[in-house]
Design an enzyme around this catalytic site. Structure first.
Site, short mmCIF file in Angstrom:
data_model
loop_
_atom_site.label_atom_id
_atom_site.label_comp_id
_atom_site.label_asym_id
_atom_site.label_seq_id
_atom_site.Cartn_x
_atom_site.Cartn_y
_atom_site.Cartn_z
N HIS A 1 -6.48 7.75 -2.06
CA HIS A 1 -7.36 6.78 -1.39
C HIS A 1 -6.68 5.90 -0.33
O HIS A 1 -7.35 5.38 0.55
CB HIS A 1 -8.06 5.90 -2.43
CG HIS A 1 -7.31 4.66 -2.75
ND1 HIS A 1 -6.21 4.67 -3.56
CD2 HIS A 1 -7.47 3.38 -2.32
CE1 HIS A 1 -5.74 3.44 -3.65
NE2 HIS A 1 -6.47 2.64 -2.89
N ASP A 2 -5.38 5.71 -0.39
CA ASP A 2 -4.71 4.87 0.62
C ASP A 2 -3.57 5.62 1.30
O ASP A 2 -2.69 5.00 1.92
CB ASP A 2 -4.17 3.58 0.00
CG ASP A 2 -5.15 2.42 0.11
OD1 ASP A 2 -5.99 2.46 1.02
OD2 ASP A 2 -5.07 1.48 -0.72
N HIS B 1 0.83 -1.21 0.00
CA HIS B 1 0.00 0.00 0.00
C HIS B 1 0.86 1.26 0.00
O HIS B 1 0.73 2.12 0.87
CB HIS B 1 -0.97 -0.01 1.19
CG HIS B 1 -2.10 -0.97 1.00
ND1 HIS B 1 -2.14 -2.20 1.62
CD2 HIS B 1 -3.22 -0.89 0.23
CE1 HIS B 1 -3.26 -2.83 1.25
NE2 HIS B 1 -3.92 -2.07 0.41
N ASN B 2 1.71 1.37 -1.00
CA ASN B 2 2.62 2.51 -1.12
C ASN B 2 2.15 3.42 -2.27
O ASN B 2 1.06 3.22 -2.81
CB ASN B 2 4.04 1.99 -1.36
CG ASN B 2 4.06 0.95 -2.48
OD1 ASN B 2 3.37 1.11 -3.50
ND2 ASN B 2 4.83 -0.12 -2.29
N TRP B 3 2.97 4.38 -2.58
CA TRP B 3 2.62 5.34 -3.63
C TRP B 3 2.28 4.65 -4.95
O TRP B 3 1.39 5.08 -5.69
CB TRP B 3 3.74 6.36 -3.78
CG TRP B 3 3.76 7.14 -5.07
CD1 TRP B 3 4.79 7.20 -5.96
CD2 TRP B 3 2.70 7.97 -5.60
NE1 TRP B 3 4.45 8.02 -7.01
CE2 TRP B 3 3.16 8.50 -6.82
CE3 TRP B 3 1.43 8.30 -5.18
CZ2 TRP B 3 2.40 9.35 -7.61
CZ3 TRP B 3 0.66 9.14 -5.98
CH2 TRP B 3 1.14 9.66 -7.18
N ARG B 4 2.98 3.58 -5.25
CA ARG B 4 2.71 2.88 -6.51
C ARG B 4 1.26 2.41 -6.57
O ARG B 4 0.58 2.54 -7.59
CB ARG B 4 3.65 1.68 -6.68
CG ARG B 4 5.07 2.10 -6.98
CD ARG B 4 6.03 0.93 -6.99
NE ARG B 4 7.38 1.45 -7.26
CZ ARG B 4 7.85 1.69 -8.49
NH1 ARG B 4 7.12 1.41 -9.56
NH2 ARG B 4 9.05 2.18 -8.65
N HIS B 5 0.79 1.86 -5.46
CA HIS B 5 -0.60 1.41 -5.43
C HIS B 5 -1.55 2.61 -5.57
O HIS B 5 -2.52 2.57 -6.34
CB HIS B 5 -0.89 0.64 -4.14
CG HIS B 5 -2.36 0.39 -3.93
ND1 HIS B 5 -3.10 -0.44 -4.74
CD2 HIS B 5 -3.24 0.90 -3.02
CE1 HIS B 5 -4.37 -0.46 -4.33
NE2 HIS B 5 -4.48 0.36 -3.28
#
Ligand SMILES: [Zn+2]
Length: 841
Positions: A598-599, A558-562
């Site tokens: 969103h995350d 759940h990092n920036w990539r996601h």
């Protein structure tokens, strides 16, 4: 220590010196009668039938009883017996005064006392009381007027009521009755009936009656004061309950309820009580409103609180104080829970009344459970129920008390105590306006500090990585105009629409750096045409994207990539998937921004873990814990002027984008996915009923609720989109997701000392393919199948999903076969020695 008459007589006869001294002392006006409000000495000379010794003996006994133990009934009983003898009354009775529901009444405590009675026969148990309202009978009249009456003939008395006579088959002829006062308050009424040696009680009888009753009065006053004193002392005690199990299940606010009510029970002295907590939300969550707006659910038509809220008891706390003490917390109690089934708490929440019900099983308005509640055999007898009101006079809950410990009904004292407590609670604890805010502020502050520590904001040097104004113009971005900034970004720095396939469902971040993803994010805003249209300052846009990327923690999945992937899928669904046709540019801006945020600040652990580890986030948000935090974090960034890409929107536009972000980000809580499934399917079905696309688009574009539902489902489609990527990508990303789950599993084992579920247990890593197949079947297939049905442009997502299912299934089968082979081998190994044995001679 009960003294036998003979023993006293013997003692007094044998110790004349003592007797003389003792009575001198005990019967001094100061000691005994002087306490009776200066009504003067008892005039012994009027008791012609009694000799001095008898009289003294009786007084001695009374004083003894009063000194030893303040058993009011016992003392008054003796006095009444004596009065019967002296004034030649057939019988005497004692009625106690009390108030219930604000109405005064008198209830029998000692009934039909005669010279030869025994206490046990005359003492009225609480369940067979005769109760007089103050407007009924001679007793009621005396309680009302606070005056002594001497009725020579009841037939000539308008106040007389014959119902007790009819009940007891007795004929009352004349009555002598008097109130027992404590200051201005009636404590009791004492009555003598039917003169046995004359036509009625004489005025001389009345004098004797009153003088003798001074003793009864004293005893009753002590009793009354003692009761009040007990209430008072108990009021001062704060009993804290330290049952951890209970505390774990309560939020901070509920704990305040709990503490307060645990205190109350000490002076209410009841067998049980339950506290029902009312839902305080005036506006319902979007996911609860949708079914009503879609016509799938009936709007609420049940009772409401005076301020218009639906009456929903979201939690009941049961306090069991009889037998083995216990406290039970029942979240989302069913309507037929014993504490709610009668309808009384709902009635109290609706009306705001205090309800005091003396004989619950016989009550006609409320149907209390008549059978025992549990194996202890305990049944409901008396009930006192009252609203808990905050300072804004909103009913926040209902407290219901069952069966006063002494078996008597709840009275005015209980009501008053409870009311004052309710006021106290409303003032200090349960005022959502102050307490709740303070509580939230505390948590917010912690979280805010956490955020500051994390250095989210893009700094002066960092912005140069995306917007190199120093290199180009030798200036800071703030010294450049919008055209200059646009030139740098669009002409040189941004990747353009095609370099990284941002319009494609098969987009993969794996080949990109995080900075390139920031640039791709900025690119999407240009592609949507919202930068110019909504006058987003470009420096702000860059800073915002950069800060969002930094707002994500460097965790496994759940990092920036996601975060970026979700925004990119949203972008692709809108543009390539043609869902943009229903939405305005402003709405598209909100949706892509929601995807990006969103995350944000995800911790790599799920909502359940936040609760179990008692993270402050779990205290702040009741449900969708992390999602609410991501939303707040996103809005927090946007509240910073230097990051606010919405700064040039008008108020109405601003409210709209925030409203959509609220829905979109909360909607990523997978727990809510099942709530919106059928509604989404209905909308897709509806679209198939339209002949031409144009009229459908025109229709849906104006349907606010439907558009919101579609958007919420789009967020889910975006959030799960890794499962629709080409197999090379999906197989890698699935491992990242799994790795993060396993990390949480490790935390559960080490920090919480709990066994993780298989999905989070790294020892069960081999089961990943099987879990993926289950996840695809149970959750994902519906989403992408329906979206493909809705818009054929989205078909590639569903195709890849199906392909990935095939791949995972093959791996799962392979693993299963391996396990099976191993098991069979093991089985053979076990069977071998048995077979050998069989052959051996
Ligand atoms: Zn997500």
């Amino acid at each position: 220590m009960a003294l036998e008459q003979e023993v006293v007589e013997k003692f007094l006869k044998e110790n004349p010196t003592f007797t003389e001294k003792y009575f001198e002392k005990v019967l001094s006006p100061e000691n005994v009668i002087g306490a009776c409000e200066g009504r003067g000495l008892v005039d012994f000379s009027t008791f012609k039938e009694l000799c001095q010794v008898e009289e003294s003996e009786m007084l001695f006994e009374l004083v003894q009883d009063m000194q030893e133990n303040i058993n009011m009934e016992k003392v008054v009983f003796k006095i009444l017996k004596r009065i019967c003898t002296i004034i030649h009354a057939d019988r005497c009775s004692l009625f106690m005064y009390r108030q219930r529901n604000g109405v005064a009444e008198l209830a029998t405590r000692l009934f039909n006392v005669q010279p030869d009675s025994v206490l046990e026969e005359c003492l009225v148990p609480p369940d067979s009381e005769i109760v007089f309202p103050l407007d009924m009978g001679v007793i009621g009249h005396v309680g009302q007027t606070k005056k002594t009456v001497n009725i020579q003939n009841v037939d000539e008395c308008s106040n007389f009521s014959s119902f007790v006579d009819e009940l007891t088959e007795y004929v009352t002829k004349n009555i002598l009755a008097t109130p027992v006062m404590n200051g201005k308050d009636v404590v009791a009424v004492i009555m003598a009936i039917n003169k046995t040696d004359g036509p009625f009680f004489t005025s001389e009888d009345q004098d004797v009656f009153l003088k003798y009753l001074n003793f009864a009065s004293l005893s009753l006053k002590i009793y009354h004061l003692n009761y009040l004193h007990n209430c008072e002392t108990r009021r001062g005690q704060v009993l804290l309950w330290s049952a951890n199990k209970v505390f774990e299940e309560l939020t901070d606010i509920e704990r305040q309820f709990h503490k307060a009510f645990y205190t109350v029970r000490a002076y209410l002295n009841c067998d049980r009580y339950s506290v029902g907590l009312l839902d305080m939300t005036k506006e319902k969550e979007f996911f609860d409103v949708w079914p009503v707006l879609m016509g799938e659910a009936q709007p609420y038509s049940g009772p409401r609180t005076p301020d218009g809220r639906e009456i929903q008891f979201y939690k009941v706390i049961d306090y069991i104080l009889h037998g083995k003490e216990d406290i039970k917390v029942i979240p989302a109690p069913p309507e037929d829970h014993w504490a709610l089934v009668s309808g009384l708490p709902t009635y109290v929440a609706e009306s705001g009344f205090i309800c005091n019900i003396m004989n619950a099983p016989a009550d006609e308005m409320f149907q209390f459970q008549k059978e025992p509640l549990d194996e202890s055999g305990w049944i409901i007898k008396n009930v006192l129920s009252m609203p808990i009101v905050n300072k804004k006079e909103e009913i926040v809950g209902v407290a219901t008390f069952y069966n006063r410990k002494d078996g008597k009904p709840f009275d005015e004292q209980d009501e008053v105590l409870m009311e004052s407590l309710t006021q106290f609670l409303g003032w200090s604890v349960l005022n959502p306006d102050t307490y709740d805010k303070m509580n939230k502020l505390e948590n917010r502050k912690d979280i805010a500090q956490d955020m500051v520590l994390y250095h989210v904001k893009c700094d002066k040097d960092e912005i140069q990585e995306v917007l190199p104004t120093r290199e180009r113009f030798g200036r800071e971005p703030m010294d450049c105009d919008e055209d200059e900034l646009r030139m740098i970004l669009v002409r040189n720095e941004l990747p353009g629409p095609n370099k990284f396939d941002i319009y494609e469902f098969h987009f993969s971040d794996l080949e990109c750096t995080e900075l390139e993803l920031v640039k791709c994010g900025i690119q999407m805003y240009y592609e949507l045409g919202v930068v110019k249209k909504f006058q987003i300052p470009q420096e702000v846009l860059v800073r915002f994207l950069y800060s969002v990327s930094k707002g994500y923690r460097r965790i496994t999945y759940h990092n920036w990539r996601h975060g970026f992937n979700v925004a990119q899928t949203m972008f692709t669904l809108l543009m390539t998937g043609k869902l943009k046709s229903y939405y305005t540019d402003l709405e598209a801006l909100a949706m892509v921004t929601a995807g990006l945020c969103h995350d944000i600040d995800h911790r790599g652990t799920n909502n359940l873990y936040q609760m179990k580890s008692q993270n402050p986030l779990a205290k702040l948000h009741g449900s969708s814990i992390l999602e609410r935090h991501h939303l707040e974090f996103g809005k927090f960034l946007l509240s910073e002027e230097s990051l606010n890409i919405y700064q040039n929107l008008n108020r109405r536009q601003h409210e709209h984008v925030i409203h959509l972000m609220d829905i979109a980000i909360i909607a990523t809580d997978l727990a809510l996915y099942f709530k919106k499934r059928t509604m989404f399917q209905k909308i897709v079905d509806e679209s198939k009923g339209y002949e031409d696309k144009k009229s459908w688009v025109e229709y849906l574009s104006l349907e606010t609720t439907r558009k919101e539902i579609v958007m919420a489902m789009m967020m889910t489609a975006c959030d799960l989109s890794a499962i629709t990527k080409p197999w090379e990508v999906q197989s890698k990303v699935a491992l990242l997701v799994a790795a993060e789950f396993w990390e949480q599993g490790d935390l559960e084992r080490t920090v919480l000392d709990q066994q993780p579920i298989p999905m989070m247990d790294r020892n069960k890593a081999d089961e990943l393919p099987k879990l993926q197949v289950g996840f695809i079947d149970f959750v994902c297939t519906f989403v992408y199948k329906e979206f493909s049905r809705f818009h054929e442009e989205i078909q590639p997502m569903f195709d890849r999903l199906q392909n990935n299912r095939k791949e995972w299934k093959a791996l799962a089968d392979e693993y299963e076969a391996k396990v099976k082979a191993l098991e069979e081998e093991k089985k053979k190994e076990e069977e071998k020695p048995v077979a050998k044995k069989g052959i051996a001679p």
